[in-house]
Motif scaffolding. Structure first.
Motif, mmCIF file in Angstrom:
data_model
loop_
_atom_site.group_PDB
_atom_site.id
_atom_site.type_symbol
_atom_site.label_atom_id
_atom_site.label_comp_id
_atom_site.label_asym_id
_atom_site.label_seq_id
_atom_site.Cartn_x
_atom_site.Cartn_y
_atom_site.Cartn_z
ATOM 1 N N ALA A 1 2.284 7.781 5.620
ATOM 2 C CA ALA A 1 1.412 8.961 5.603
ATOM 3 C C ALA A 1 2.043 10.070 4.769
ATOM 4 C CB ALA A 1 1.185 9.457 7.025
ATOM 5 N N ALA A 2 1.193 10.857 4.147
ATOM 6 C CA ALA A 2 1.624 12.043 3.400
ATOM 7 C C ALA A 2 0.975 13.252 4.049
ATOM 8 C CB ALA A 2 1.201 11.938 1.938
ATOM 9 N N SER A 3 1.744 14.322 4.272
ATOM 10 C CA SER A 3 1.212 15.538 4.895
ATOM 11 C C SER A 3 1.576 16.745 4.055
ATOM 12 C CB SER A 3 1.795 15.715 6.304
ATOM 13 O OG SER A 3 1.346 14.718 7.169
ATOM 14 N N ARG A 4 0.723 17.755 4.157
ATOM 15 C CA ARG A 4 0.947 18.969 3.394
ATOM 16 C C ARG A 4 0.222 20.136 4.062
ATOM 17 N NH1 ARG A 4 0.050 18.571 -2.812
ATOM 18 N NH2 ARG A 4 1.215 20.339 -3.555
ATOM 19 N N LYS A 5 0.813 21.295 3.980
ATOM 20 C CA LYS A 5 0.144 22.526 4.396
ATOM 21 C C LYS A 5 -0.218 23.266 3.133
ATOM 22 C CE LYS A 5 2.248 23.053 8.894
ATOM 23 N NZ LYS A 5 3.041 23.865 9.798
ATOM 24 N N VAL B 1 0.883 -1.161 0.000
ATOM 25 C CA VAL B 1 0.000 0.000 0.000
ATOM 26 C C VAL B 1 0.922 1.212 0.000
ATOM 27 C CG1 VAL B 1 -1.759 1.297 1.262
ATOM 28 C CG2 VAL B 1 -1.838 -1.196 1.238
ATOM 29 N N GLY B 2 0.842 1.997 -1.056
ATOM 30 C CA GLY B 2 1.755 3.123 -1.214
ATOM 31 C C GLY B 2 1.373 4.349 -0.399
ATOM 32 N N GLN B 3 2.216 5.361 -0.526
ATOM 33 C CA GLN B 3 1.974 6.643 0.125
ATOM 34 C C GLN B 3 1.106 7.498 -0.790
ATOM 35 O OE1 GLN B 3 5.426 9.221 0.514
ATOM 36 N NE2 GLN B 3 4.650 9.980 2.473
ATOM 37 N N PRO B 4 0.009 8.050 -0.273
ATOM 38 C CA PRO B 4 -0.857 8.885 -1.119
ATOM 39 C C PRO B 4 -0.130 10.121 -1.649
ATOM 40 C CG PRO B 4 -1.984 8.269 0.910
ATOM 41 C CD PRO B 4 -0.542 7.895 1.079
ATOM 42 N N LYS B 5 -0.534 10.537 -2.826
ATOM 43 C CA LYS B 5 -0.049 11.777 -3.428
ATOM 44 C C LYS B 5 -1.267 12.668 -3.636
ATOM 45 C CE LYS B 5 3.901 9.812 -5.936
ATOM 46 N NZ LYS B 5 4.140 8.737 -5.067
ATOM 47 N N PHE B 6 -1.133 13.940 -3.278
ATOM 48 C CA PHE B 6 -2.236 14.880 -3.413
ATOM 49 C C PHE B 6 -2.296 15.418 -4.838
ATOM 50 C CE2 PHE B 6 -1.004 15.185 1.096
ATOM 51 C CZ PHE B 6 -2.202 14.805 1.671
ATOM 52 N N ALA B 7 -3.498 15.501 -5.387
ATOM 53 C CA ALA B 7 -3.704 16.071 -6.720
ATOM 54 C C ALA B 7 -4.462 17.385 -6.631
ATOM 55 C CB ALA B 7 -4.471 15.088 -7.607
ATOM 56 N N LYS B 8 -5.465 17.442 -5.756
ATOM 57 C CA LYS B 8 -6.285 18.643 -5.641
ATOM 58 C C LYS B 8 -6.544 18.944 -4.169
ATOM 59 C CE LYS B 8 -10.605 20.682 -7.293
ATOM 60 N NZ LYS B 8 -11.794 20.472 -8.119
ATOM 61 N N LEU B 9 -6.193 20.167 -3.766
ATOM 62 C CA LEU B 9 -6.460 20.641 -2.417
ATOM 63 C C LEU B 9 -7.349 21.867 -2.571
ATOM 64 C CD1 LEU B 9 -2.795 20.379 -1.134
ATOM 65 C CD2 LEU B 9 -4.661 18.846 -0.542
ATOM 66 N N ILE C 1 -10.630 17.154 -1.310
ATOM 67 C CA ILE C 1 -9.220 16.783 -1.330
ATOM 68 C C ILE C 1 -9.161 15.504 -2.157
ATOM 69 C CG2 ILE C 1 -7.202 16.158 0.038
ATOM 70 C CD1 ILE C 1 -8.266 18.893 0.838
ATOM 71 N N SER C 2 -8.276 15.440 -3.137
ATOM 72 C CA SER C 2 -8.188 14.228 -3.959
ATOM 73 C C SER C 2 -6.735 13.913 -4.268
ATOM 74 C CB SER C 2 -8.990 14.393 -5.252
ATOM 75 O OG SER C 2 -8.451 15.435 -6.030
ATOM 76 N N GLY C 3 -6.518 12.690 -4.766
ATOM 77 C CA GLY C 3 -5.165 12.281 -5.109
ATOM 78 C C GLY C 3 -5.118 10.890 -5.698
ATOM 79 N N MET C 4 -3.911 10.336 -5.688
ATOM 80 C CA MET C 4 -3.647 9.000 -6.229
ATOM 81 C C MET C 4 -2.845 8.219 -5.190
ATOM 82 S SD MET C 4 -4.915 9.031 -9.316
ATOM 83 C CE MET C 4 -4.176 7.612 -10.097
ATOM 84 N N VAL C 5 -2.966 6.901 -5.247
ATOM 85 C CA VAL C 5 -2.170 6.048 -4.368
ATOM 86 C C VAL C 5 -1.948 4.706 -5.062
ATOM 87 C CG1 VAL C 5 -4.162 5.092 -3.114
ATOM 88 C CG2 VAL C 5 -1.907 5.184 -1.995
ATOM 89 N N ALA D 1 -2.836 12.319 4.732
ATOM 90 C CA ALA D 1 -3.545 11.185 4.120
ATOM 91 C C ALA D 1 -2.721 9.923 4.326
ATOM 92 C CB ALA D 1 -3.770 11.428 2.634
ATOM 93 N N VAL D 2 -3.406 8.839 4.667
ATOM 94 C CA VAL D 2 -2.751 7.544 4.819
ATOM 95 C C VAL D 2 -3.689 6.469 4.257
ATOM 96 C CG1 VAL D 2 -3.584 7.155 7.179
ATOM 97 C CG2 VAL D 2 -1.510 6.004 6.396
ATOM 98 N N ALA D 3 -3.137 5.553 3.476
ATOM 99 C CA ALA D 3 -3.933 4.495 2.848
ATOM 100 C C ALA D 3 -3.746 3.182 3.599
ATOM 101 C CB ALA D 3 -3.525 4.325 1.392
#
Length: 192
Positions: free
Chosen positions: A185-189, A107-115, A120-124, A168-170
């Motif tokens: 987990a992936a984090s972003r401000k 299970v990979g680390q999520p990547k953010f596409a839209k904030l 909130i959306s992304g790919m994993v 985000a964590v998958a």
């Protein structure tokens, strides 16, 4: 379908699935059980049992048996390597090995596409059906991963203008497994 297997005796070998949903009778502590398995053309020797069988990024089974005694036998027309499907049908690896067997998957680390204020959306890199837990400013929401790894959380209330923190964590608990596999987990401000 391509199928590669690991084995402690013969190592890593690859082939293709040659027959699916084959019924074999196996002796389980004196009781004969009909086990549903599949045949594949990878080289498999005594001592390889219990190794993983994969097709690309997907785990499909567990090494079970073969009728080969050397690498040369793998080319014979009657060469057979068999694997137990992980969770398909009544008798499978999970049912046979019970709590001594637990499927571990990537299970990979999520990547953010839209904030955005409302979503909130992304790919994993995770199988369809995996869950992505998204925490925005301390409140958590769950998205389900689609076939191409895409996920989206629609927020019940739009975020106010200003600075926000999102994590985000998958995770995925596969059918029949006692444990969930969780990625990094992936984090972003971000600022709206």
């Amino acid at each position: 379908m391509p199928a590669c297997k690991s084995g402690s005796t013969s190592g890593w070998t690859c082939g293709v699935v040659t027959a699916d949903k084959v019924t074999e009778s196996v002796n389980d502590n004196g009781e004969l059980l009909d086990v549903y398995d599949f045949h594949f053309s990878a080289f498999l020797l005594s001592g390889d049992s219990g190794g993983a069988i994969v097709s690309g990024h997907y785990s499909i089974g567990v090494d079970s048996y073969g009728n080969m005694s050397s690498c040369d036998d793998a080319a014979d027309d009657d060469a057979v390597a068999g694997g137990f499907a992980i969770v398909d049908s009544k008798y499978n690896a999970e049912a046979m090995f019970k709590h001594g067997f637990n499927l571990s998957i990537n299970v990979g680390q999520p990547k953010f596409a839209k904030l955005a204020a409302g979503q909130i959306s992304g790919m994993v890199d995770a199988a369809a059906g995996a869950k992505v837990t998204v925490t925005v400013d301390g409140k958590s929401y769950v998205a389900i991963v689609g076939n191409a790894g895409a996920w989206t959380v629609r927020l019940p209330k739009a975020l106010a203008p200003g600075s926000h923190k999102v994590t985000a964590v998958a995770s995925l608990q596969s059918k029949g497994s006692d444990f969930a596999t969780t990625g990094a987990a992936a984090s972003r401000k971000f600022t709206l």
